[in-house]
Design an enzyme around this catalytic site. Structure first.
Site, PDB file in Angstrom:
ATOM      1  N   TYR A 160       0.852  -1.188   0.000  1.00  0.00           N
ATOM      2  CA  TYR A 160       0.000   0.000   0.000  1.00  0.00           C
ATOM      3  C   TYR A 160       0.887   1.237   0.000  1.00  0.00           C
ATOM      4  CZ  TYR A 160       0.988   0.739   4.957  1.00  0.00           C
ATOM      5  OH  TYR A 160       1.614   0.987   6.157  1.00  0.00           O
ATOM      6  N   CYS A 161       0.296   2.347  -0.408  1.00  0.00           N
ATOM      7  CA  CYS A 161       0.972   3.646  -0.389  1.00  0.00           C
ATOM      8  C   CYS A 161      -0.035   4.666   0.113  1.00  0.00           C
ATOM      9  CB  CYS A 161       1.535   3.995  -1.772  1.00  0.00           C
ATOM     10  SG  CYS A 161       0.275   4.169  -3.059  1.00  0.00           S
ATOM     11  N   LYS A 162       0.074   5.903  -0.345  1.00  0.00           N
ATOM     12  CA  LYS A 162      -0.867   6.928   0.114  1.00  0.00           C
ATOM     13  C   LYS A 162      -2.235   6.780  -0.539  1.00  0.00           C
ATOM     14  CE  LYS A 162      -1.514  11.870   0.744  1.00  0.00           C
ATOM     15  NZ  LYS A 162      -0.927  13.211   0.633  1.00  0.00           N
TER      16      LYS A 162
END
Length: 120
Positions: free
Chosen positions: A79-81
């Site tokens: 996941y990221c932002k």
């Protein structure tokens, strides 16, 4: 219309990356042997991350060498932002031979919107 849907499902399955919403991601996080990767910058990671996530910045020069030490047979979750960098990370993991990749749809922003736990 159903032909288009069937074709879309086949393409997603062939990509080897499953994109899931926060509830599904949370369920998969509880499975055995999951490798959970936050692919944001160290500064973003420090501001809050998912429980038990390791920080592997996809934009860093050492990203490939760091993920090379992971087990390609065990599930890896990214996941990221908001989903852009994790999509790139998932594609790279697939290219490197990882078998079971899950990407959080909407990133940590969708996780927070769903009122899921964040660690600081």
């Amino acid at each position: 219309m159903s032909l288009f849907v069937a074709a879309s499902c086949v393409n997603q399955k062939q990509s080897g990356v499953e994109v899931v919403k926060p509830d599904g991601f949370e369920t998969k996080m509880a499975e055995a042997d999951v490798q959970l990767l936050d692919v944001r910058t160290p500064e973003e990671y420090a501001s809050g991350h998912l429980p038990n996530a390791k920080n592997y910045n996809v934009l860093a020069d050492d990203f490939e060498s760091k993920v090379a030490a992971l087990d390609k047979e065990k599930p890896v979750m990214v996941y990221c932002k908001m989903g852009g960098r994790s999509s790139k990370a998932a594609a790279k993991l697939k290219e490197l031979g990882f078998k079971h990749i899950t990407d959080l749809e909407g990133g940590i922003m969708s996780w927070e919107s769903a009122e899921k736990t964040i660690v600081k």
